[in-house]
Design a protein around this motif. Structure first.
Motif, PDB file in Angstrom:
ATOM      1  N   VAL A 211      29.062  77.514  73.552  1.00  0.00           N
ATOM      2  CA  VAL A 211      28.378  76.304  73.802  1.00  0.00           C
ATOM      3  C   VAL A 211      28.662  75.947  75.267  1.00  0.00           C
ATOM      4  N   ARG A 212      29.801  75.821  75.957  1.00  0.00           N
ATOM      5  CA  ARG A 212      29.958  75.370  77.303  1.00  0.00           C
ATOM      6  C   ARG A 212      29.356  76.273  78.149  1.00  0.00           C
ATOM      7  N   ALA A 213      29.058  77.625  78.036  1.00  0.00           N
ATOM      8  CA  ALA A 213      27.983  78.219  78.839  1.00  0.00           C
ATOM      9  C   ALA A 213      26.639  77.784  78.458  1.00  0.00           C
ATOM     10  N   ALA A 214      26.339  77.533  77.600  1.00  0.00           N
ATOM     11  CA  ALA A 214      24.935  76.794  77.233  1.00  0.00           C
ATOM     12  C   ALA A 214      24.531  75.501  78.151  1.00  0.00           C
ATOM     13  N   LEU A 215      25.730  74.610  78.116  1.00  0.00           N
ATOM     14  CA  LEU A 215      25.674  73.628  79.223  1.00  0.00           C
ATOM     15  C   LEU A 215      25.633  73.790  80.304  1.00  0.00           C
ATOM     16  N   GLU A 216      26.527  74.730  80.777  1.00  0.00           N
ATOM     17  CA  GLU A 216      26.588  75.152  82.194  1.00  0.00           C
ATOM     18  C   GLU A 216      25.417  75.720  82.618  1.00  0.00           C
ATOM     19  N   SER A 217      24.529  76.539  81.876  1.00  0.00           N
ATOM     20  CA  SER A 217      23.269  77.089  82.427  1.00  0.00           C
ATOM     21  C   SER A 217      22.330  75.816  82.815  1.00  0.00           C
ATOM     22  N   VAL A 218      22.389  74.794  82.216  1.00  0.00           N
ATOM     23  CA  VAL A 218      21.622  73.689  82.648  1.00  0.00           C
ATOM     24  C   VAL A 218      22.019  73.462  84.134  1.00  0.00           C
ATOM     25  N   CYS A 219      23.591  73.330  84.418  1.00  0.00           N
ATOM     26  CA  CYS A 219      23.836  72.953  85.867  1.00  0.00           C
ATOM     27  C   CYS A 219      23.270  74.218  86.907  1.00  0.00           C
ATOM     28  N   TYR A 220      23.498  75.313  86.501  1.00  0.00           N
ATOM     29  CA  TYR A 220      23.158  76.319  87.199  1.00  0.00           C
ATOM     30  C   TYR A 220      21.474  76.332  87.352  1.00  0.00           C
ATOM     31  N   GLN A 221      20.886  76.116  86.475  1.00  0.00           N
ATOM     32  CA  GLN A 221      19.413  76.165  86.585  1.00  0.00           C
ATOM     33  C   GLN A 221      18.725  74.925  87.626  1.00  0.00           C
ATOM     34  N   THR A 222      19.710  73.760  87.569  1.00  0.00           N
ATOM     35  CA  THR A 222      19.144  72.640  88.311  1.00  0.00           C
ATOM     36  C   THR A 222      19.715  73.156  89.935  1.00  0.00           C
ATOM     37  N   ARG A 223      20.844  73.911  89.960  1.00  0.00           N
ATOM     38  CA  ARG A 223      21.071  74.190  91.365  1.00  0.00           C
ATOM     39  C   ARG A 223      19.917  75.128  91.717  1.00  0.00           C
ATOM     40  N   ASP A 224      19.440  76.111  91.029  1.00  0.00           N
ATOM     41  CA  ASP A 224      18.607  76.935  91.524  1.00  0.00           C
ATOM     42  C   ASP A 224      17.339  76.023  92.127  1.00  0.00           C
ATOM     43  N   LEU A 225      17.008  74.976  91.348  1.00  0.00           N
ATOM     44  CA  LEU A 225      15.898  74.104  91.955  1.00  0.00           C
ATOM     45  C   LEU A 225      16.242  73.493  93.126  1.00  0.00           C
ATOM     46  N   LEU A 226      17.348  72.784  93.089  1.00  0.00           N
ATOM     47  CA  LEU A 226      17.839  72.064  94.183  1.00  0.00           C
ATOM     48  C   LEU A 226      17.845  72.783  95.502  1.00  0.00           C
ATOM     49  N   MET A 227      18.369  74.238  95.459  1.00  0.00           N
ATOM     50  CA  MET A 227      18.432  74.971  96.499  1.00  0.00           C
ATOM     51  C   MET A 227      16.828  75.323  97.059  1.00  0.00           C
ATOM     52  N   ALA A 228      15.965  75.297  96.170  1.00  0.00           N
ATOM     53  CA  ALA A 228      14.650  75.504  96.477  1.00  0.00           C
ATOM     54  C   ALA A 228      14.037  74.336  97.204  1.00  0.00           C
ATOM     55  N   MET A 229      14.381  73.325  96.740  1.00  0.00           N
ATOM     56  CA  MET A 229      14.003  71.895  97.435  1.00  0.00           C
ATOM     57  C   MET A 229      14.557  71.960  98.668  1.00  0.00           C
ATOM     58  N   ASN A 230      15.781  72.157  98.966  1.00  0.00           N
ATOM     59  CA  ASN A 230      16.481  72.196 100.145  1.00  0.00           C
ATOM     60  C   ASN A 230      15.622  73.019 101.365  1.00  0.00           C
ATOM     61  N   ASN A 231      15.349  74.213 101.092  1.00  0.00           N
ATOM     62  CA  ASN A 231      14.434  75.133 101.698  1.00  0.00           C
ATOM     63  C   ASN A 231      13.206  74.733 102.074  1.00  0.00           C
ATOM     64  N   ASP A 232      12.582  74.052 100.919  1.00  0.00           N
ATOM     65  CA  ASP A 232      10.933  73.707 101.230  1.00  0.00           C
ATOM     66  C   ASP A 232      10.892  72.163 102.057  1.00  0.00           C
ATOM     67  N   ALA A 233      11.949  71.213 101.741  1.00  0.00           N
ATOM     68  CA  ALA A 233      11.604  69.956 102.114  1.00  0.00           C
ATOM     69  C   ALA A 233      13.019  69.511 103.060  1.00  0.00           C
TER      70      ALA A 233
END
Length: 493
Positions: free
Chosen positions: A372-394
């Motif tokens: 269950v905790r791993a499922a919640l953490e997957s949301v955090c990790y996927q958000t970091r995936d996006l944030l890093m891409a945003m950082n690199n683009d803008a």
């Protein structure tokens, strides 16, 4: 007191919410929406049920608020985007179940035509992926006998869910959408702000099917008086993530929000600039007002809250979504367990429709709390995936505004701040998707005179500051990246 009503038609539920002009919620009505899975990777909805649930929710919300129809200044509609409905103009009856944004049935077509990806991206800001509406429309026209011929004759209509509801609410008198929904079809040219004939030809979608494109705050007609006792003006339409951007008052370039519902969607305002991503993010219309579009970069994650729904409904590890917070708190960490919820492929920045979900790191000591905790953490990790891409683009955002049903979970929101290593801010009203639709309707109805007036209504409820050492966050994220690499399909690019 001036009241606004928002219809929030999402992937797993339909809601109607009554707000006052200050953004306070006065009444809400909700109905869950069943999902249909006719084949692996296929996801469908019953569009007629969506319509019936919408009417019922509006009536219930008005009753709960003690309002008659003439007490509502305007209705705003926000909706799950990309989900595709084709219906008979004469009868108003869908010719096929709605094909949901998560559906991957057109993966083969998209893979076959990847050589057109750059051309498509330059016109639409999107990628050639089953996520978007164009291939879904073509599939329906080919799968339903006689549909393509009828479409070319103008006998059929296409719409995303906003268009479908608008058509039904107005008794079939208005076939329209707004720019934020149009730009998610892969048939809309960001530069011309209209349907593109070359795109229509490439996807073999007749122009006669398509709705008129209007601003996000516009005169979309009035409801059929028979529905709610009197006609109500429909003044605003926006796709769910763009509506949340408005609800979060992200009106200045560089402001960023992330919404956590069935999926997770991060939107970064880029102002009047069409900025194409180098990191497989999407370029999209954040909102269009007075004929002027404001653009954004967006990262889309297919499974966020849907992972919790899977824990509850498919594997029965929890009885209710609220159980996840206590289970996550009950252990110090997952002991190396990672859950990659690629149930319908991976979205940004991977865009791998053939990837499938997996759990890694299981041992004899692994229990329900770890998964269950791993499922919640997957949301955090996927958000970091996006944030890093945003950082690199803008730009590198200094804070992230969050909303949606998942962020009422304090543990999850703190974990997100820890993994992202930036402050995460939760607003007073987490129903920002519906609130954004109400704000747009209020702009059209004259309840608000400007975006500045709306921005002044936004209030912070709580800020979550990172408490985890950066090195620990980086180590955990590296484990996530390894897990994602293991589920990627062989033909992923």
């Amino acid at each position: 007191m001036t009241m606004l009503l928002a219809i929030d038609q999402g992937t797993t539920s339909t809601r109607a919410i009554v707000f006052d002009r200050h953004g306070n919620k006065h009444a809400v009505a909700q109905r869950e929406l069943p999902q249909h899975f006719p084949q692996p990777g296929w996801v469908e909805h019953d569009a007629e049920q969506i319509w019936q649930d919408t009417v019922a929710c509006v009536r219930d919300a008005l009753t709960s608020a003690g309002l008659a129809a003439d007490g509502v200044a305007a209705i705003g509609i926000t909706n799950q985007r990309e989900t595709t409905v084709v219906w008979d103009r004469a009868t108003g009856t869908p010719i096929h179940r709605a094909i949901v944004w998560q559906d991957r049935r057109t993966s083969a077509f998209c893979q076959q035509h990847q050589d057109r990806g750059t051309w498509l991206n330059e016109k639409t800001g999107l990628l050639l992926d089953p996520y978007f509406s164009a291939t879904k429309i073509a599939w329906i026209l080919d799968a339903v006998p006689g549909a393509r011929e009828r479409a070319e004759k103008g006998e059929l209509a296409f719409g995303t869910i906003d268009s479908w509801l608008l058509w039904k609410l107005t008794g079939g008198t208005v076939h329209a959408t707004d720019a934020t929904n149009a730009c998610r079809t892969a048939l809309f040219n960001l530069h011309t702000q209209d349907w593109d004939d070359e795109l229509l030809a490439f996807f073999q979608v007749p122009r006669a099917l398509m709705p008129q494109i209007r601003d996000s705050a516009s005169d979309f007609g009035r409801t059929d008086p028979a529905l709610f006792g009197a006609p109500i003006q429909i003044g605003g339409i926006a796709g769910d993530q763009q509506a949340a951007t408005v609800g979060q008052a992200c009106f200045s370039p560089g402001m960023i929000k992330s919404t956590y519902g069935t999926g997770c969607f991060m939107v970064l305002n880029t102002g009047d600039e069409i900025r194409l991503s180098k990191n497989r993010l999407l370029t999209t219309v954040a909102y269009r007002l007075g004929g002027k579009p404001t653009f954004a970069l967006e990262g889309s994650i297919f499974v966020a809250g849907a992972a919790v729904q899977w824990l509850r409904d498919a594997v029965h590890l929890i009885k209710a979504a609220g159980d996840t917070e206590g289970l996550a708190k009950s252990i110090d960490d997952t002991q190396g367990v990672y859950l990659v919820p690629a149930f319908t492929g991976l979205g940004a920045p991977y865009w791998d429709p053939e990837a499938r979900g997996a759990i890694f790191g299981l041992t004899r000591d692994t229990g329900i709390a770890h998964i269950v905790r791993a499922a919640l953490e997957s949301v955090c990790y996927q958000t970091r995936d996006l944030l890093m891409a945003m950082n690199n683009d803008a730009v590198a955002p200094t804070e992230l505004r969050v909303d949606g049903g998942m962020v009422v979970n304090d543990w999850l929101t703190q974990a997100m701040a820890d993994i992202l290593q930036i402050p995460v801010v939760r607003p007073q009203t987490v129903e920002t998707t519906a609130l954004g639709a109400a704000f747009l309707a209020g702009l059209q109805a004259g309840v608000y005179q400007s975006l500045d007036e709306i921005s002044a209504l936004w209030q912070e409820e709580r800020q979550f500051a990172p408490a985890m050492p950066a090195q620990r966050a980086d180590t955990l994220y590296a484990g996530w990246q390894d897990a994602v690499a293991r589920v990627r399909s062989a033909n992923a690019t």
